[in-house]
Design a protein around this motif. Sequence first.
Motif, PDB file in Angstrom:
ATOM      1  N   LYS A 174      58.816  19.646 -37.074  1.00 18.20           N
ATOM      2  CA  LYS A 174      58.422  20.143 -38.395  1.00 18.20           C
ATOM      3  C   LYS A 174      57.014  19.669 -38.748  1.00 18.20           C
ATOM      4  O   LYS A 174      56.276  20.385 -39.421  1.00 18.20           O
ATOM      5  N   GLU A 175      56.654  18.486 -38.281  1.00 15.42           N
ATOM      6  CA  GLU A 175      55.300  17.980 -38.519  1.00 15.42           C
ATOM      7  C   GLU A 175      54.269  18.764 -37.709  1.00 15.42           C
ATOM      8  O   GLU A 175      53.141  18.956 -38.158  1.00 15.42           O
ATOM      9  N   GLU A 176      54.648  19.238 -36.533  1.00 20.19           N
ATOM     10  CA  GLU A 176      53.745  19.998 -35.660  1.00 20.19           C
ATOM     11  C   GLU A 176      53.509  21.417 -36.153  1.00 20.19           C
ATOM     12  O   GLU A 176      52.441  21.990 -35.898  1.00 20.19           O
ATOM     13  N   ILE A 177      54.481  21.990 -36.825  1.00 19.02           N
ATOM     14  CA  ILE A 177      54.521  23.427 -37.105  1.00 19.02           C
ATOM     15  C   ILE A 177      53.286  23.941 -37.843  1.00 19.02           C
ATOM     16  O   ILE A 177      52.839  25.053 -37.604  1.00 19.02           O
ATOM     17  N   ASP A 178      52.719  23.116 -38.737  1.00 15.14           N
ATOM     18  CA  ASP A 178      51.568  23.572 -39.512  1.00 15.14           C
ATOM     19  C   ASP A 178      50.255  23.486 -38.737  1.00 15.14           C
ATOM     20  O   ASP A 178      49.251  24.061 -39.163  1.00 15.14           O
ATOM     21  N   ASN A 179      50.270  22.798 -37.612  1.00 14.91           N
ATOM     22  CA  ASN A 179      49.056  22.624 -36.815  1.00 14.91           C
ATOM     23  C   ASN A 179      48.899  23.666 -35.711  1.00 14.91           C
ATOM     24  O   ASN A 179      47.934  23.611 -34.949  1.00 14.91           O
ATOM     25  N   VAL A 180      49.863  24.565 -35.616  1.00 17.23           N
ATOM     26  CA  VAL A 180      49.825  25.594 -34.575  1.00 17.23           C
ATOM     27  C   VAL A 180      50.094  26.959 -35.220  1.00 17.23           C
ATOM     28  O   VAL A 180      50.504  27.043 -36.371  1.00 17.23           O
ATOM     29  N   ASP A 181      49.880  28.014 -34.438  1.00 12.73           N
ATOM     30  CA  ASP A 181      50.209  29.348 -34.939  1.00 12.73           C
ATOM     31  C   ASP A 181      50.627  30.253 -33.793  1.00 12.73           C
ATOM     32  O   ASP A 181      50.643  29.848 -32.640  1.00 12.73           O
ATOM     33  N   GLU A 232      52.423  32.314 -31.035  1.00 10.66           N
ATOM     34  CA  GLU A 232      53.539  32.112 -30.112  1.00 10.66           C
ATOM     35  C   GLU A 232      53.999  30.658 -30.080  1.00 10.66           C
ATOM     36  O   GLU A 232      55.198  30.383 -30.009  1.00 10.66           O
ATOM     37  N   GLU A 233      53.056  29.726 -30.160  1.00  6.71           N
ATOM     38  CA  GLU A 233      53.421  28.309 -30.144  1.00  6.71           C
ATOM     39  C   GLU A 233      54.271  27.948 -31.370  1.00  6.71           C
ATOM     40  O   GLU A 233      55.253  27.223 -31.274  1.00  6.71           O
ATOM     41  N   GLN A 234      53.897  28.501 -32.523  1.00  5.79           N
ATOM     42  CA  GLN A 234      54.666  28.260 -33.742  1.00  5.79           C
ATOM     43  C   GLN A 234      56.068  28.877 -33.617  1.00  5.79           C
ATOM     44  O   GLN A 234      57.062  28.257 -33.993  1.00  5.79           O
ATOM     45  N   ALA A 235      56.139  30.067 -33.063  1.00 10.00           N
ATOM     46  CA  ALA A 235      57.430  30.732 -32.859  1.00 10.00           C
ATOM     47  C   ALA A 235      58.324  29.891 -31.947  1.00 10.00           C
ATOM     48  O   ALA A 235      59.526  29.751 -32.202  1.00 10.00           O
ATOM     49  N   ASN A 236      57.738  29.317 -30.900  1.00  4.71           N
ATOM     50  CA  ASN A 236      58.507  28.485 -29.975  1.00  4.71           C
ATOM     51  C   ASN A 236      59.045  27.233 -30.659  1.00  4.71           C
ATOM     52  O   ASN A 236      60.185  26.821 -30.412  1.00  4.71           O
ATOM     53  N   LEU A 275      65.390  30.128 -36.958  1.00  2.41           N
ATOM     54  CA  LEU A 275      65.380  31.174 -35.929  1.00  2.41           C
ATOM     55  C   LEU A 275      64.836  32.487 -36.474  1.00  2.41           C
ATOM     56  O   LEU A 275      64.137  33.223 -35.760  1.00  2.41           O
ATOM     57  N   GLU A 276      65.115  32.791 -37.743  1.00  6.25           N
ATOM     58  CA  GLU A 276      64.533  33.994 -38.351  1.00  6.25           C
ATOM     59  C   GLU A 276      63.009  33.875 -38.414  1.00  6.25           C
ATOM     60  O   GLU A 276      62.299  34.856 -38.162  1.00  6.25           O
ATOM     61  N   LYS A 277      62.504  32.683 -38.731  1.00  6.34           N
ATOM     62  CA  LYS A 277      61.052  32.466 -38.758  1.00  6.34           C
ATOM     63  C   LYS A 277      60.460  32.646 -37.367  1.00  6.34           C
ATOM     64  O   LYS A 277      59.373  33.209 -37.216  1.00  6.34           O
ATOM     65  N   SER A 278      61.176  32.197 -36.355  1.00  2.00           N
ATOM     66  CA  SER A 278      60.710  32.347 -34.981  1.00  2.00           C
ATOM     67  C   SER A 278      60.593  33.822 -34.599  1.00  2.00           C
ATOM     68  O   SER A 278      59.560  34.259 -34.094  1.00  2.00           O
ATOM     69  N   ILE A 279      61.648  34.582 -34.874  1.00  2.00           N
ATOM     70  CA  ILE A 279      61.667  36.012 -34.528  1.00  2.00           C
ATOM     71  C   ILE A 279      60.618  36.774 -35.339  1.00  2.00           C
ATOM     72  O   ILE A 279      59.976  37.692 -34.834  1.00  2.00           O
ATOM     73  N   LYS A 280      60.439  36.385 -36.607  1.00  2.00           N
ATOM     74  CA  LYS A 280      59.441  37.045 -37.450  1.00  2.00           C
ATOM     75  C   LYS A 280      58.028  36.774 -36.927  1.00  2.00           C
ATOM     76  O   LYS A 280      57.174  37.664 -36.931  1.00  2.00           O
ATOM     77  N   THR A 281      57.797  35.541 -36.456  1.00  2.00           N
ATOM     78  CA  THR A 281      56.482  35.169 -35.939  1.00  2.00           C
ATOM     79  C   THR A 281      56.195  35.850 -34.606  1.00  2.00           C
ATOM     80  O   THR A 281      55.091  36.315 -34.363  1.00  2.00           O
ATOM     81  N   LYS A 282      57.204  35.917 -33.742  1.00  2.00           N
ATOM     82  CA  LYS A 282      57.039  36.567 -32.441  1.00  2.00           C
ATOM     83  C   LYS A 282      58.372  37.148 -32.000  1.00  2.00           C
ATOM     84  O   LYS A 282      59.333  36.416 -31.770  1.00  2.00           O
ATOM     85  N   LYS A 283      58.416  38.470 -31.916  1.00  2.00           N
ATOM     86  CA  LYS A 283      59.641  39.128 -31.467  1.00  2.00           C
ATOM     87  C   LYS A 283      59.895  38.775 -30.007  1.00  2.00           C
ATOM     88  O   LYS A 283      59.016  38.913 -29.165  1.00  2.00           O
ATOM     89  N   SER A 284      61.111  38.284 -29.746  1.00  2.00           N
ATOM     90  CA  SER A 284      61.504  37.982 -28.368  1.00  2.00           C
ATOM     91  C   SER A 284      63.025  38.038 -28.281  1.00  2.00           C
ATOM     92  O   SER A 284      63.716  38.032 -29.297  1.00  2.00           O
ATOM     93  N   VAL A 285      63.528  38.094 -27.065  1.00  2.00           N
ATOM     94  CA  VAL A 285      64.977  38.151 -26.863  1.00  2.00           C
ATOM     95  C   VAL A 285      65.439  36.986 -25.987  1.00  2.00           C
ATOM     96  O   VAL A 285      66.302  37.138 -25.151  1.00  2.00           O
TER      97      VAL A 285
END
Length: 132
Positions: free
Chosen positions: A38-45, A47-51, A73-83
Amino acid sequence: MFGFGKKKDKKATKEVIEETVLTEEQKEELLRSISEKKEEIDNVDGEEQANIYEEIGIAFSTLGEVDNAIDALEKSIKTKKSVGDGYKTLLKLYNKKRAEAAKANDEESLQLYLKKIDQMMQVSKDVIRGVK
């Protein structure tokens, strides 16, 4: 020969979602990992943020924190669609919530999760087609 016309064993075809039993150390490690991510999340964007959102969501799911897992998980899919694993986990969680709503005769929640499941099917189609 091919088994056509044979009755299926309902126990064998019924999907069972098993709850993982975690030790206190494992729970603490997952919570520590979630906190660090959670601390890392704001420092990236991108695909990395989605991961990272996906990793957080899967960790929450493992801890049995369904609503927190769905949110991440919804934030992940919204940031980068993947399956990938996050997609599969989110779909399982939606199905779990849908089943709970059906059992409770909660029509509003049932429709909400059916709609979310439909949206996930669209994500799958978009990924296959290469739509962003």
